[in-house]
Scaffold this motif. Structure first.
Motif, PDB file in Angstrom:
ATOM      1  N   ILE A 169      11.855  -3.018  -2.037  1.00  0.00           N
ATOM      2  CA  ILE A 169      12.957  -3.713  -1.375  1.00  0.00           C
ATOM      3  C   ILE A 169      12.663  -3.830   0.125  1.00  0.00           C
ATOM      4  O   ILE A 169      12.839  -4.897   0.711  1.00  0.00           O
ATOM      5  CB  ILE A 169      14.297  -2.994  -1.642  1.00  0.00           C
ATOM      6  CG1 ILE A 169      14.662  -3.115  -3.123  1.00  0.00           C
ATOM      7  CG2 ILE A 169      15.408  -3.543  -0.743  1.00  0.00           C
ATOM      8  CD1 ILE A 169      15.810  -2.235  -3.576  1.00  0.00           C
ATOM      9  N   TRP A 170      12.183  -2.753   0.733  1.00  0.00           N
ATOM     10  CA  TRP A 170      11.821  -2.778   2.154  1.00  0.00           C
ATOM     11  C   TRP A 170      10.780  -3.871   2.428  1.00  0.00           C
ATOM     12  O   TRP A 170      10.842  -4.544   3.453  1.00  0.00           O
ATOM     13  CB  TRP A 170      11.278  -1.419   2.576  1.00  0.00           C
ATOM     14  CG  TRP A 170      10.757  -1.395   3.978  1.00  0.00           C
ATOM     15  CD1 TRP A 170       9.449  -1.393   4.368  1.00  0.00           C
ATOM     16  CD2 TRP A 170      11.526  -1.399   5.186  1.00  0.00           C
ATOM     17  NE1 TRP A 170       9.360  -1.385   5.741  1.00  0.00           N
ATOM     18  CE2 TRP A 170      10.621  -1.395   6.259  1.00  0.00           C
ATOM     19  CE3 TRP A 170      12.889  -1.414   5.456  1.00  0.00           C
ATOM     20  CZ2 TRP A 170      11.035  -1.397   7.586  1.00  0.00           C
ATOM     21  CZ3 TRP A 170      13.292  -1.411   6.781  1.00  0.00           C
ATOM     22  CH2 TRP A 170      12.379  -1.409   7.819  1.00  0.00           C
TER      23      TRP A 170
ATOM     24  N   SER B 290       1.214   9.591  -5.484  1.00  0.00           N
ATOM     25  CA  SER B 290       1.642  10.972  -5.212  1.00  0.00           C
ATOM     26  C   SER B 290       2.268  11.638  -6.430  1.00  0.00           C
ATOM     27  O   SER B 290       2.401  12.859  -6.456  1.00  0.00           O
ATOM     28  CB  SER B 290       2.616  11.007  -4.036  1.00  0.00           C
ATOM     29  OG  SER B 290       3.868  10.463  -4.402  1.00  0.00           O
ATOM     30  N   THR B 291       2.609  10.857  -7.445  1.00  0.00           N
ATOM     31  CA  THR B 291       3.203  11.428  -8.660  1.00  0.00           C
ATOM     32  C   THR B 291       2.156  11.717  -9.738  1.00  0.00           C
ATOM     33  O   THR B 291       2.496  12.271 -10.783  1.00  0.00           O
ATOM     34  CB  THR B 291       4.272  10.481  -9.251  1.00  0.00           C
ATOM     35  OG1 THR B 291       3.643   9.271  -9.679  1.00  0.00           O
ATOM     36  CG2 THR B 291       5.354  10.182  -8.223  1.00  0.00           C
TER      37      THR B 291
ATOM     38  N   LEU C 127       0.834  -1.206   0.000  1.00  0.00           N
ATOM     39  CA  LEU C 127       0.000   0.000   0.000  1.00  0.00           C
ATOM     40  C   LEU C 127       0.866   1.253   0.000  1.00  0.00           C
ATOM     41  O   LEU C 127       0.509   2.257  -0.629  1.00  0.00           O
ATOM     42  CB  LEU C 127      -0.951   0.000   1.201  1.00  0.00           C
ATOM     43  CG  LEU C 127      -2.077  -1.022   1.155  1.00  0.00           C
ATOM     44  CD1 LEU C 127      -2.867  -1.010   2.462  1.00  0.00           C
ATOM     45  CD2 LEU C 127      -3.004  -0.773  -0.022  1.00  0.00           C
ATOM     46  N   PHE C 128       2.014   1.211   0.682  1.00  0.00           N
ATOM     47  CA  PHE C 128       2.942   2.343   0.637  1.00  0.00           C
ATOM     48  C   PHE C 128       3.435   2.578  -0.789  1.00  0.00           C
ATOM     49  O   PHE C 128       3.547   3.720  -1.230  1.00  0.00           O
ATOM     50  CB  PHE C 128       4.139   2.107   1.562  1.00  0.00           C
ATOM     51  CG  PHE C 128       3.840   2.059   3.035  1.00  0.00           C
ATOM     52  CD1 PHE C 128       2.674   2.590   3.576  1.00  0.00           C
ATOM     53  CD2 PHE C 128       4.749   1.468   3.900  1.00  0.00           C
ATOM     54  CE1 PHE C 128       2.419   2.547   4.940  1.00  0.00           C
ATOM     55  CE2 PHE C 128       4.508   1.423   5.265  1.00  0.00           C
ATOM     56  CZ  PHE C 128       3.345   1.954   5.789  1.00  0.00           C
ATOM     57  N   VAL C 129       3.746   1.492  -1.508  1.00  0.00           N
ATOM     58  CA  VAL C 129       4.186   1.617  -2.908  1.00  0.00           C
ATOM     59  C   VAL C 129       3.107   2.324  -3.721  1.00  0.00           C
ATOM     60  O   VAL C 129       3.389   3.272  -4.471  1.00  0.00           O
ATOM     61  CB  VAL C 129       4.514   0.229  -3.522  1.00  0.00           C
ATOM     62  CG1 VAL C 129       4.680   0.316  -5.035  1.00  0.00           C
ATOM     63  CG2 VAL C 129       5.765  -0.361  -2.888  1.00  0.00           C
ATOM     64  N   TYR C 130       1.868   1.883  -3.573  1.00  0.00           N
ATOM     65  CA  TYR C 130       0.762   2.496  -4.312  1.00  0.00           C
ATOM     66  C   TYR C 130       0.606   3.966  -3.932  1.00  0.00           C
ATOM     67  O   TYR C 130       0.346   4.810  -4.790  1.00  0.00           O
ATOM     68  CB  TYR C 130      -0.546   1.752  -4.062  1.00  0.00           C
ATOM     69  CG  TYR C 130      -0.536   0.313  -4.508  1.00  0.00           C
ATOM     70  CD1 TYR C 130       0.248  -0.136  -5.567  1.00  0.00           C
ATOM     71  CD2 TYR C 130      -1.318  -0.636  -3.843  1.00  0.00           C
ATOM     72  CE1 TYR C 130       0.255  -1.461  -5.961  1.00  0.00           C
ATOM     73  CE2 TYR C 130      -1.323  -1.969  -4.238  1.00  0.00           C
ATOM     74  CZ  TYR C 130      -0.534  -2.370  -5.291  1.00  0.00           C
ATOM     75  OH  TYR C 130      -0.538  -3.684  -5.672  1.00  0.00           O
TER      76      TYR C 130
ATOM     77  N   TRP D 177      10.417   7.860   0.523  1.00  0.00           N
ATOM     78  CA  TRP D 177      10.896   6.651  -0.141  1.00  0.00           C
ATOM     79  C   TRP D 177      10.477   6.673  -1.607  1.00  0.00           C
ATOM     80  O   TRP D 177       9.443   7.236  -1.960  1.00  0.00           O
ATOM     81  CB  TRP D 177      10.283   5.418   0.506  1.00  0.00           C
ATOM     82  CG  TRP D 177      10.641   5.195   1.935  1.00  0.00           C
ATOM     83  CD1 TRP D 177      10.312   5.992   3.005  1.00  0.00           C
ATOM     84  CD2 TRP D 177      11.368   4.103   2.475  1.00  0.00           C
ATOM     85  NE1 TRP D 177      10.795   5.450   4.162  1.00  0.00           N
ATOM     86  CE2 TRP D 177      11.441   4.290   3.864  1.00  0.00           C
ATOM     87  CE3 TRP D 177      11.950   2.979   1.918  1.00  0.00           C
ATOM     88  CZ2 TRP D 177      12.083   3.390   4.708  1.00  0.00           C
ATOM     89  CZ3 TRP D 177      12.584   2.079   2.765  1.00  0.00           C
ATOM     90  CH2 TRP D 177      12.660   2.298   4.137  1.00  0.00           C
ATOM     91  N   THR D 178      11.260   6.010  -2.442  1.00  0.00           N
ATOM     92  CA  THR D 178      10.822   5.766  -3.809  1.00  0.00           C
ATOM     93  C   THR D 178      10.027   4.459  -3.799  1.00  0.00           C
ATOM     94  O   THR D 178      10.142   3.661  -2.857  1.00  0.00           O
ATOM     95  CB  THR D 178      12.016   5.631  -4.782  1.00  0.00           C
ATOM     96  OG1 THR D 178      12.746   4.444  -4.452  1.00  0.00           O
ATOM     97  CG2 THR D 178      12.927   6.860  -4.725  1.00  0.00           C
TER      98      THR D 178
END
Length: 182
Positions: free
Chosen positions: A127-128, A36-37, A28-31, A120-121
């Protein structure tokens, strides 16, 4: 002690739900990072929904599962204190400390993202995301094998697994960038 297996079962159930949360929250953080972009109004719509999903996952599933898994673990150790003298359990508890460190770091990232702070990217977060996988593999092998001498081989295996995961992430990134260029 006839209720020991019930306590163990509840511990395992909450470990599974805790890891489900720890596996899904970085996704969900990745999404959220990728949303945000985006341009408005898509960015606002996506981030609002992702914040809600993340908040529900974190506070309704992940945190309660972590707490309940720990309560049942302490209960089992209370019933079987001899385990604390066994090498495999000491190593396992070291990994549990790492798991809680991972959990708390995820909580900090969660709080930042709830406040629209993105540090974070999406690739870094992918990776995290593998951190909990490595901890899970380590703990499962320790509990099943229960041999602290063989844990050295297990650690080497974990590093190998980590290297394979990193390679998989790089391959995925190349495929993804190739498909977006096409």
């Amino acid at each position: 002690m006839e209720y020991y297996n019930y306590i163990k079962s509840l511990h395992l159930i909450f470990i599974i739900t805790w890891f489900a949360g720890l596996f899904y929250i970085p996704r969900l953080f990745v999404y959220h990072i990728e949303a945000s972009t985006k341009q408005e109004p898509e960015r606002r719509i996506l981030t609002t929904q992702l914040k809600l999903m993340t908040k529900r996952l974190w506070y309704i599933i992940t945190w309660p599962s972590a707490i309940l898994a720990s309560i049942f673990a302490f209960w089992m150790l209370y019933l079987m204190p001899v385990w604390l003298q066994q090498d495999w359990m000491q190593v396992k508890l070291g990994f549990v400390v790492l798991l809680y460190a991972y959990h708390f770091k995820c909580h900090l990232i969660f709080k930042e993202m709830q406040n629209d702070v993105i540090k974070w990217t999406s690739n870094q977060m992918r990776i995290w995301n593998e951190g909990s996988t490595l901890i899970l593999f380590s703990v499962i092998f320790l509990v099943i094998v229960r041999n602290a001498i063989n844990w050295i081989y297990g650690v080497l295996g974990i590093f190998l697994l980590g290297a394979m995961l990193m390679l998989g992430i790089k391959i995925y990134k190349r495929i993804r960038s190739k498909n977006s260029d096409a």
